[in-house]
Design an enzyme around this catalytic site. Structure first.
Site, short mmCIF file in Angstrom:
data_model
loop_
_atom_site.label_atom_id
_atom_site.label_comp_id
_atom_site.label_asym_id
_atom_site.label_seq_id
_atom_site.Cartn_x
_atom_site.Cartn_y
_atom_site.Cartn_z
N GLY A 88 -5.84 4.19 2.08
CA GLY A 88 -6.02 3.62 0.74
C GLY A 88 -5.42 2.24 0.68
O GLY A 88 -4.50 1.91 1.43
N GLN B 133 -1.94 -5.00 -3.33
CA GLN B 133 -1.31 -5.09 -2.01
C GLN B 133 -1.79 -6.29 -1.20
O GLN B 133 -1.14 -6.69 -0.24
CB GLN B 133 -1.57 -3.81 -1.21
CG GLN B 133 -0.87 -2.59 -1.79
CD GLN B 133 -1.23 -1.36 -1.02
OE1 GLN B 133 -2.22 -0.69 -1.33
NE2 GLN B 133 -0.44 -1.06 0.00
N CYS C 244 2.91 4.07 3.23
CA CYS C 244 2.30 2.98 2.49
C CYS C 244 2.17 1.76 3.40
O CYS C 244 3.12 1.43 4.11
CB CYS C 244 3.15 2.64 1.27
SG CYS C 244 2.49 1.32 0.25
N LEU C 245 1.02 1.11 3.35
CA LEU C 245 0.82 -0.10 4.15
C LEU C 245 1.77 -1.21 3.73
O LEU C 245 2.07 -2.10 4.52
CB LEU C 245 -0.64 -0.56 4.05
CG LEU C 245 -1.67 0.43 4.59
CD1 LEU C 245 -3.08 -0.10 4.37
CD2 LEU C 245 -1.42 0.74 6.06
N HIS D 167 -1.40 7.34 -5.77
CA HIS D 167 -0.55 6.36 -5.06
C HIS D 167 -1.11 4.95 -5.26
O HIS D 167 -0.36 4.02 -5.57
CB HIS D 167 -0.52 6.75 -3.58
CG HIS D 167 0.22 5.80 -2.70
ND1 HIS D 167 1.42 6.12 -2.10
CD2 HIS D 167 -0.07 4.54 -2.29
CE1 HIS D 167 1.83 5.09 -1.38
NE2 HIS D 167 0.94 4.13 -1.46
N GLU D 168 -2.43 4.79 -5.09
CA GLU D 168 -3.04 3.46 -5.22
C GLU D 168 -3.05 2.99 -6.67
O GLU D 168 -2.84 1.80 -6.94
CB GLU D 168 -4.45 3.46 -4.63
CG GLU D 168 -4.53 3.82 -3.16
CD GLU D 168 -3.61 3.04 -2.25
OE1 GLU D 168 -3.29 1.87 -2.55
OE2 GLU D 168 -3.19 3.58 -1.22
N HIS E 251 0.11 1.39 -7.49
CA HIS E 251 0.16 -0.02 -7.08
C HIS E 251 -0.42 -0.93 -8.16
O HIS E 251 0.13 -2.00 -8.43
CB HIS E 251 -0.63 -0.25 -5.78
CG HIS E 251 0.11 0.10 -4.54
ND1 HIS E 251 1.28 -0.55 -4.16
CD2 HIS E 251 -0.14 1.01 -3.58
CE1 HIS E 251 1.70 -0.04 -3.02
NE2 HIS E 251 0.87 0.91 -2.64
#
Length: 168
Positions: free
Chosen positions: A46, A51, A92-93, A134-135, A138
């Protein structure tokens, strides 16, 4: 298409609340394609526009085993369908190398626009529901580390800051 730079915690731009997408344009679709390429290259499941330092309410996901089912959500709105929480080890990225257990609802419904600006609703369960939440966090300027204790969050922050200094 292009692989975009992913912001890393504790970058303050990750705390920016994303604005709604007012019109789905060719530029929006190009951003979606670049975000998908970036997510797959990372590799991740994701990626939110926040991000990659684009503060629009847009995210992409693909939780399939073979990375063949990309999903696009523009202006997502999440409704919890079952309040029972499931625990998942989230990564997480934007917080590379760290995985921590976070509790979230496992069954949600999302309403959003697709890559062409068409509205849709979809129910998600399990990993897809967790990833979506989660996204969306963000897009609201929140990271999974915010669910952790202050001590854990500070430890992760110090380690990432040290790694970023060494790379610079």
């Amino acid at each position: 298409m292009a692989v975009l730079e992913i912001l890393e915690f504790p970058d303050s731009r990750l705390r920016t609340e994303a604005a709604p997408v007012t019109e789905v344009t060719t530029a929006t679709r190009t951003l979606i394609d670049n975000m998908l390429e970036t997510m797959y290259a990372a590799p991740g499941i994701g990626l939110a526009a926040t991000q990659v330092n684009v503060h629009q309410r847009l995210l992409v996901m693909d939780v399939s085993e073979d990375k063949s089912e990309p999903m696009v959500f523009i202006n997502p709105q999440v409704t919890v369908l079952d309040p029972e929480l499931g625990e998942y080890d989230e990564g997480c990225l934007s917080v590379p190398g760290f995985y921590e257990t976070v509790s979230r609802p496992q069954h949600v419904e999302v309403t959003a626009l697709d890559r062409d600006g068409n509205p849709f609703a979809r129910q998600l369960k399990g990993l897809a529901a967790i990833c979506l939440q989660h996204e969306v966090d963000h897009l609201n300027g929140k990271l999974f580390v915010d669910y952790l204790s202050t001590l854990k969050r500070q430890r992760i922050r110090k380690k990432l800051e040290k790694d970023q200094r060494q790379r610079a």
